[in-house]
Design an enzyme around this catalytic site. Structure first.
Site, PDB file in Angstrom:
ATOM      1  N   CYS A  87       0.600  -1.369  -0.188  1.00 54.23           N
ATOM      2  CA  CYS A  87       0.142  -0.053  -0.111  1.00 54.23           C
ATOM      3  C   CYS A  87       0.601   1.247   0.487  1.00 54.23           C
ATOM      4  O   CYS A  87       0.596   2.683  -0.286  1.00 54.23           O
ATOM      5  CB  CYS A  87      -0.565   0.119   1.319  1.00 54.23           C
ATOM      6  SG  CYS A  87      -0.416  -0.344   2.371  1.00 54.23           S
TER       7      CYS A  87
ATOM      8  N   SER B 168       9.916   2.572   5.624  1.00 55.07           N
ATOM      9  CA  SER B 168       8.350   2.624   5.771  1.00 55.07           C
ATOM     10  C   SER B 168       7.625   3.479   6.042  1.00 55.07           C
ATOM     11  O   SER B 168       8.441   4.456   7.054  1.00 55.07           O
ATOM     12  CB  SER B 168       8.153   0.932   7.066  1.00 55.07           C
ATOM     13  OG  SER B 168       8.791  -0.187   5.782  1.00 55.07           O
TER      14      SER B 168
ATOM     15  N   GLY C 286     -17.191   1.034  13.854  1.00 56.86           N
ATOM     16  CA  GLY C 286     -15.907   1.922  13.703  1.00 56.86           C
ATOM     17  C   GLY C 286     -15.332   0.809  12.080  1.00 56.86           C
ATOM     18  O   GLY C 286     -14.840   0.280  12.313  1.00 56.86           O
TER      19      GLY C 286
END
Lengths: 306, 425
Positions: free
Chosen positions: B50, B111, B192
């Protein structure tokens, strides 16, 4: 053979001081984890614990009386055996979970048992030799020993659970060097140690009753049923029965703080009962002048070695 | 060594473009096969996460692999995009820089959340996928295996991976792990469906969680989130209290302006729990659970403030460990490059030694034919003298070659050796 007898003589100098000193040093190292980090500490702890256990084992082997087949010749030896078993469990836990602080909780129990034995039981008379060879006596002694070890471990796990639970409930940050297992892990230890020690102690007590009944049948009125032992054993049996029923009927008793309270209470009751039993000289020789403490090698020992 | 990387990451490329350039596992296989058809002698590994898309290519033969330009055009063509804008967006490294970049990436130092452990498994997966499709070779094997080893070394010799700094990471790895030993048998409720919920679910799944129920006022968002994680399910919002009576762990991340669970509501379900442990991680601002719920027996309620302090402390500790981790990467890169170059020169050295020995044997044969009267002892002496001569003659140039290789071959001694002694491929 002279080399062997030299080794035997040298080993006979291994005394309680040797392994006790090792355990004390390990305790000091465990406490030091709270204050500073040292790279070599883990290796040092393992080495000293291993050395202590080795010395403890040697002491047991050398202190065995030739006429007995078991090191459990007295309450003194019995107590030392429990301390050895707990030290061994500590070593295994330390290897398996090097970052967890089991030692801070278990080592005081080990040292406490050794201290109790040295102060109160060292001069106790040994067990009656003739009765030691019966099956029910073996079963009685062995299951009570294992049950007591389990109860002691459960007590330690219970204390650790309560400490961890308090810290997490009040959101106290974990301190450097004081890392405890998860609540789930401690709860599991508590539950299984309580269950196993309860079962073993129950079997041990029942075996003791059967043993005494056999002695009565064999010796008639000469066999003595000591009132202190009977009453304290009955209290313990009743407590074990209540614990078992309580756990079965009331689900919350199988988890969380309740299990911890049960294991701690079980150990305290067990400790009280055992103290009463010690004081009644249960199982010891009536008129023997031999000491319960380990002997120096005798001529008979020399002959056995050669 | 002909090793390079072309790619993009969160450092220099927008999320929108990264999403356009991303490869699914099937896309990765197709792309690698296509690349193999275009450049048969080239090795390739494609890493797509991602936060980054990186295509590593290499070849043991000079000029056999694609150039950075060709790789960029390939990526653009695969996704049906124009290559021209990509030349500005994608970065490329080659040789030592490419190796160092891979080591840094695998060790999670590049990262978005430095020290996060997922990247190493992603690098391993990309390498294994390429190997399974026969797209790797000796160069990529060497580099990627070294990268995995280096990442493990950074993890073991520094505490950089142990210092979590993101809220969901701290919540699960530093707080929940103090309560639970394992997550496979736990029922987990996520309230959520935003970014925090998604990130937390990722950490939970990494820990082995299998029964996660997502509850959200918008059922569509809950379903989309649950669909990303195998084994997850959704439940209607009105079942929230019922679920609280059953689950072991709750992670709450809604944007509700007021608490969604009050003490009075919790009182109605608390007896149903029979005092089983319940951990509530309330990561919402403002809080979703009233603070007094923590007072119930067996309930442990942690909010954002409780986690924030740990995050900040970990951030500081991680910054202290950074130079040490960087040094490990630099040292390992240098060692890898030297080792690779040394291996590259070995065949030439062997060839040279063979050539010299062959010459020596011929001259010895010619000499012994002329000096037939020599006894065995004298012959041995002559042979030893020839051996010493050839060894002493070869030692300085080979030693210089080894030293030059370690320094990066900047003096071109290998080429000179090949030309001087007419060594052939």
């Amino acid at each position: 053979m002279s080399a062997l007898s030299n080794i035997y003589t040298w080993l006979s100098h291994v005394s309680e001081t040797c392994f006790t000193a090792c355990y004390v040093l390990v305790m000091v190292l465990e406490i030091s984890r709270l204050f500073f980090r040292v790279a070599i500490r883990h290796a040092l702890i393992l080495t000293l614990t291993g050395a202590g256990i080795f010395a403890h084992l040697i002491w047991f082997c050398v202190s065995v009386r030739p006429e007995n087949a078991t090191p459990l010749v007295s309450w003194y030896g019995w107590c030392m055996m429990i301390a050895l078993a707990l030290a061994f469990v500590y070593l295994l836990w330390r290897i398996r979970f090097p970052d967890k602080s089991f030692g801070l909780f278990l080592l005081p129990v080990v040292l406490g048992l050794i201290g109790f034995a040295l102060i109160f039981l060292r001069d106790q008379e040994p067990f009656i030799t003739e009765a030691s060879i019966s099956f029910w006596t073996y079963l009685h002694g062995l299951t009570l020993l294992l049950g007591t070890i389990g109860a002691a471990l459960g007590f330690t796990a219970g204390i650790m659970y309560l400490v961890q639970e308090f810290r997490l409930k009040h959101k106290i940050p974990s301190r450097q060097g004081l890392r405890l297992p998860s609540l789930e892990q401690l709860q599991r230890y508590n539950y299984w140690l309580l269950t196993i020690s309860t079962a073993l102690l129950a079997v041990g007590l029942l075996a003791g009753i059967i043993r005494q009944a056999c002695l009565t049948a064999a010796e008639g009125s000469q066999a003595t049923w000591e009132p202190t032992v009977i009453i304290s054993s009955a209290i313990l049996l009743l407590w074990l029965f209540i614990t078992g029923v309580f756990e079965y009927v009331y689900q919350p008793a199988r988890q969380g703080k309740k299990v911890a309270y049960l294991t701690i209470t079980s150990f305290l009751i067990l400790g009280t009962v055992i103290t009463l039993v010690f004081s009644a000289d249960h199982g010891v020789r009536a008129n023997s002048k031999a000491s319960a403490a380990p002997l120096q090698p005798t001529a008979l020992d020399q002959e056995v070695v050669e | 060594m002909n090793f390079q990387i072309v790619g993009c990451s969160h450092h220099n490329t927008s999320l929108q473009l990264r999403e356009q350039l991303a490869f699914t596992p099937d896309d990765t296989r197709t792309a690698l096969r296509r690349l193999k058809e275009l450049f048969p002698s080239s090795e390739a590994v494609l890493l797509s996460t991602c936060n980054r898309v990186e295509l590593y290519t290499g070849s043991t033969e000079e000029q056999a692999g694609p150039s950075p330009r060709q790789v960029t055009e390939f990526i653009a063509d695969f996704h049906g995009l124009s290559a021209a804008p990509l030349f500005q967006e994608l970065f490329d490294h080659s040789g030592k820089e490419a190796v160092q970049h891979l080591f840094t990436t695998a060790a999670s130092l590049d990262s978005m959340v430095v020290g996060e452990p997922q990247i190493l498994s992603q690098v391993k997966h990309a390498y294994e996928l390429a190997t399974g499709d026969d797209c790797t070779g000796p160069l990529t094997h060497g580099v990627f295996q070294a990268a995995i080893r280096v990442a493990k070394r950074v993890a073991s010799e520094t505490t950089i991976q142990r210092r979590r700094t993101s809220i969901p990471s701290v919540a699960i790895n530093e707080f929940a792990n103090q309560f639970f030993d394992r997550y496979e048998d736990k029922q987990i409720l996520v309230v959520g469906a935003g970014d925090i919920a998604e990130e937390t679910m990722r950490y939970l799944v990494d820990q082995g969680a299998r029964e996660i129920t997502v509850v959200n006022r918008d059922p569509g968002r809950a379903e989309r989130l649950a669909a990303e994680f195998e084994g997850s399910a959704t439940a209607p919002w009105n079942q929230l209290l019922d679920l609280l009576g059953k689950v072991d762990l709750v992670v709450s991340t809604t944007g509700a302006p007021e608490p969604i669970v009050t003490v009075e509501q919790f009182k109605t379900i608390h007896p149903l729990r029979k005092q089983r442990t319940l951990l509530i991680l309330d990561l919402a601002v403002p809080r979703d659970f009233e603070n007094s719920i923590n007072d119930f027996l067996g309930v442990y309620l942690y909010c954002l403030d409780d986690l924030q302090g740990v995050c900040e402390a970990n951030m500081k500790a991680r910054q202290k460990e950074w130079p040490k981790a960087q040094q490990i990467i630099v040292d390992e890169t240098a060692a890898f490059i030297a080792e690779t170059r040394h291996r590259a020169t070995s065949p030439w050295i062997q060839q040279l030694k063979h050539q010299v020995n062959s010459l020596k044997e011929k001259e010895l044969e010619r000499l012994f034919n002329k000096l037939e009267h020599l006894d065995a002892e004298s012959r041995d002496e002559v042979i030893q003298a020839f051996d010493r001569l050839t060894n002493k003659l070869l030692h300085p140039p080979l030693e210089s070659l080894r030293h030059d290789t370690t320094q990066g071959g900047e003096h071109g001694l290998l080429d000179a050796l090949k030309r001087l002694f007419q060594l052939r491929d």
